[in-house]
Design a protein around this motif. Structure first.
Motif, short mmCIF file in Angstrom:
data_model
loop_
_atom_site.label_atom_id
_atom_site.label_comp_id
_atom_site.label_asym_id
_atom_site.label_seq_id
_atom_site.Cartn_x
_atom_site.Cartn_y
_atom_site.Cartn_z
N MET A 79 30.17 36.00 51.51
CA MET A 79 30.70 36.52 50.36
C MET A 79 31.26 37.67 50.10
SD MET A 79 28.06 37.02 47.00
CE MET A 79 27.50 35.35 47.11
N SER A 80 32.46 37.88 49.37
CA SER A 80 33.57 39.01 49.49
C SER A 80 32.58 40.16 48.61
CB SER A 80 34.71 38.62 48.77
OG SER A 80 34.55 38.36 47.45
N LEU A 81 32.97 41.50 49.02
CA LEU A 81 32.50 42.48 48.08
C LEU A 81 32.66 42.40 46.81
CD1 LEU A 81 30.88 45.10 48.27
CD2 LEU A 81 33.02 46.39 48.60
N VAL A 82 33.98 42.07 46.22
CA VAL A 82 34.14 41.84 44.73
C VAL A 82 34.55 40.43 44.69
CG1 VAL A 82 35.69 42.71 42.87
CG2 VAL A 82 35.00 44.12 44.79
N ARG A 97 38.16 54.73 46.59
CA ARG A 97 38.53 53.30 46.31
C ARG A 97 37.17 52.33 46.64
NH1 ARG A 97 43.06 55.19 49.61
NH2 ARG A 97 42.18 54.20 51.53
N PHE A 98 36.29 52.79 47.06
CA PHE A 98 35.03 52.06 47.52
C PHE A 98 34.43 51.86 46.07
CE2 PHE A 98 30.41 51.96 48.43
CZ PHE A 98 30.54 50.82 48.99
N LEU A 99 34.18 52.79 45.33
CA LEU A 99 33.55 52.99 44.20
C LEU A 99 34.32 51.87 43.40
CD1 LEU A 99 32.54 56.74 43.72
CD2 LEU A 99 31.14 54.71 44.19
N GLU A 100 35.76 52.05 42.90
CA GLU A 100 36.43 51.32 42.09
C GLU A 100 36.40 49.90 42.51
OE1 GLU A 100 40.55 52.61 42.80
OE2 GLU A 100 40.30 54.48 41.74
N ALA A 101 36.10 49.47 43.82
CA ALA A 101 35.95 47.98 44.28
C ALA A 101 34.52 47.53 43.81
CB ALA A 101 36.04 47.81 45.63
N LEU A 102 33.60 48.52 44.01
CA LEU A 102 31.98 48.11 43.58
C LEU A 102 32.08 47.77 42.19
CD1 LEU A 102 29.60 50.43 45.48
CD2 LEU A 102 30.05 48.10 45.73
N PHE A 103 32.77 48.88 41.24
CA PHE A 103 32.62 48.78 39.77
C PHE A 103 33.62 47.70 38.98
CE2 PHE A 103 31.38 53.60 40.14
CZ PHE A 103 30.09 53.37 40.54
N ALA A 104 34.52 47.37 39.90
CA ALA A 104 35.55 46.41 39.15
C ALA A 104 34.74 45.34 38.68
CB ALA A 104 36.54 45.89 40.21
N ASP A 105 33.89 44.69 39.11
CA ASP A 105 32.89 43.61 38.51
C ASP A 105 31.78 44.08 38.04
OD1 ASP A 105 31.62 43.60 40.91
OD2 ASP A 105 31.76 41.77 41.35
N THR A 135 30.72 51.29 54.92
CA THR A 135 31.13 51.02 56.44
C THR A 135 31.95 50.13 56.88
OG1 THR A 135 28.93 52.13 57.24
CG2 THR A 135 30.50 51.19 58.86
N MET A 136 31.60 49.11 56.10
CA MET A 136 32.43 47.77 56.18
C MET A 136 33.77 47.93 55.60
SD MET A 136 31.70 43.70 55.01
CE MET A 136 30.16 44.03 55.70
N PHE A 137 33.64 48.28 54.44
CA PHE A 137 34.89 48.51 53.71
C PHE A 137 35.93 49.79 54.34
CE2 PHE A 137 37.28 51.20 50.53
CZ PHE A 137 37.73 50.18 49.78
N ARG A 138 35.33 50.49 54.95
CA ARG A 138 36.25 51.58 55.78
C ARG A 138 37.12 51.03 56.92
NH1 ARG A 138 33.13 56.94 57.60
NH2 ARG A 138 35.20 57.26 58.14
N ALA A 139 36.20 49.94 57.50
CA ALA A 139 36.89 49.18 58.55
C ALA A 139 38.22 48.11 58.04
CB ALA A 139 35.70 48.41 59.25
N LEU A 140 37.80 47.79 56.90
CA LEU A 140 38.74 46.76 56.39
C LEU A 140 39.98 47.48 55.39
CD1 LEU A 140 36.17 44.04 54.94
CD2 LEU A 140 37.68 43.92 57.18
#
Length: 357
Positions: free
Chosen positions: A1-4, A217-225, A190-195
């Motif tokens: 499952m994707s993060l977002v 950018r990680f927070l923006e991805a988390l909060f987008a949904d 950690t996964m987000f930084r690698a990708l």
């Protein structure tokens, strides 16, 4: 499952499915009791029970019976467990409304407002005097939802909490949420930084980018949904964070209710604690609340110490203080019979289920 996930819609149905996914196994089994057989297979409740037996006891029936007995369950928990007290998919669940409101707020507000520099007593970056809180912005979203649920209006009399004292209570929730969520959030970061590596690391040139830009950018991805994609991957964590928030609100409101009920006696004692200087005859406001002073019990209840402007301290214990009263009487009796044994004893106000000293 994707993060977002693709959708940013947060509806009750989606939140309920997420909430049920984080439920303990037995309630999930009972909710599917009597379900029709799936195509070419056994009923859903029987299939789940089979997987439980294989996971908990390697398929050994005798070992599985021992495991069930540890929880006071019969050999077939689905058939013998009572249905009373088992919430259904549409029943209200403590903390579910918290998850919904957090998600909707995060989607409605610009992502930049949730960055490391966002303000608020619990939100934003820590001051130099505070210990940094990992993934503070995620946890602060829950504190923001909890804050208006605290019923400060119960204190209509002489005891008031300063902004710093209220913030110290909120910090307890913030820290606890961080403790339970950091392992999962760190894995995802950690996964987000690698990708999503920095351009400078790919092409070997200096990039004009803030040191925390990847984190933003990680927070923006988390909060987008509204954290729904993240919690879909960690449904038990969603349930835990929602439940902890509800328990914290209940704990603080319980403290305020008890303060209001005992206000006259408490103020009389507090004002007598200072007879000189600026604090003569008054307690002043609560300037700080010390938390985390005991093991939590009975819905995350713990010992709290309220510190007042006149330097008086009031200890709140959410349990019967009969033993404290008895010990105080014993020490006073010993002091009365032998001056060499005279010791200072605390003032105790026992209210049966809780008390002050």
């Amino acid at each position: 499952m994707s993060l977002v996930e693709d959708t940013t819609k947060v509806g009750p149905d989606r939140a309920i499915r997420l909430w049920l996914a984080g439920s303990p196994l037995l309630p999930r089994l009972l909710r599917t009791r009597g379900s029709p057989p799936r195509a070419g297979g056994e009923p859903l409740d029987a299939a789940r029970l089979t997987r439980w037996r294989a996971t908990a006891a390697a398929g050994d029936p005798a070992l599985f019976r021992e495991r069930l007995a540890m929880d006071g369950l019969a050999t077939d928990p689905v058939a013998t467990a009572p249905t009373t007290g088992i919430p259904g998919p549409t029943d209200p669940a403590p903390g579910l409304d918290i998850i919904l409101e957090v998600s909707r707020r995060l989607i409605a507000s610009p992502s930049s407002s949730r960055g490391p520099d966002a303000g608020g007593p619990a939100g934003g970056s820590a001051s130099k005097a505070e210990t940094p809180v990992p993934f503070r912005e995620v946890c602060a979203a829950f504190v923001d939802v909890a804050r208006p649920r605290v019923e400060w209006s119960r204190l209509a009399g002489g005891i008031a909490f300063s902004p710093a004292a209220r913030a110290s209570l909120e910090r307890e929730l913030l820290n606890r949420l961080s403790v339970v969520s950091t392992p999962a959030l760190l894995d995802e970061f950690t996964m987000f930084r690698a990708l999503h590596p920095k351009l400078s690391s790919l092409f070997g040139f200096m990039e004009n980018e803030a040191p925390d830009q990847q984190y933003r950018r990680f927070l923006e991805a988390l909060f987008a949904d509204g954290l729904m994609g993240f919690f879909s991957k960690y449904p038990v964590l969603a349930r835990l964070m929602g439940t902890l928030t509800v328990l914290w609100v209940n704990k603080v409101n319980g403290l305020l209710e008890r303060l209001a009920a005992d206000e006259a006696e408490l103020l009389a004692k507090l004002t007598s604690a200072c007879t000189t200087g600026d604090c003569r005859g008054r307690a002043g406001a609560v300037t700080n609340v010390r938390t985390g002073l005991s093991d939590p019990h009975n819905g995350w209840l713990t010992v709290l110490i309220l510190e007042f402007e006149n330097d008086a301290r009031l200890v709140y214990k959410p349990r019967d203080m009969g033993p404290d009263e008895a010990f105080t009487r014993l020490v006073r009796w010993l002091g009365a019979h032998d001056p060499a044994l005279a010791l200072r004893t605390p003032w105790v106000l026992n209210r049966g289920t809780c008390g002050w000293m």
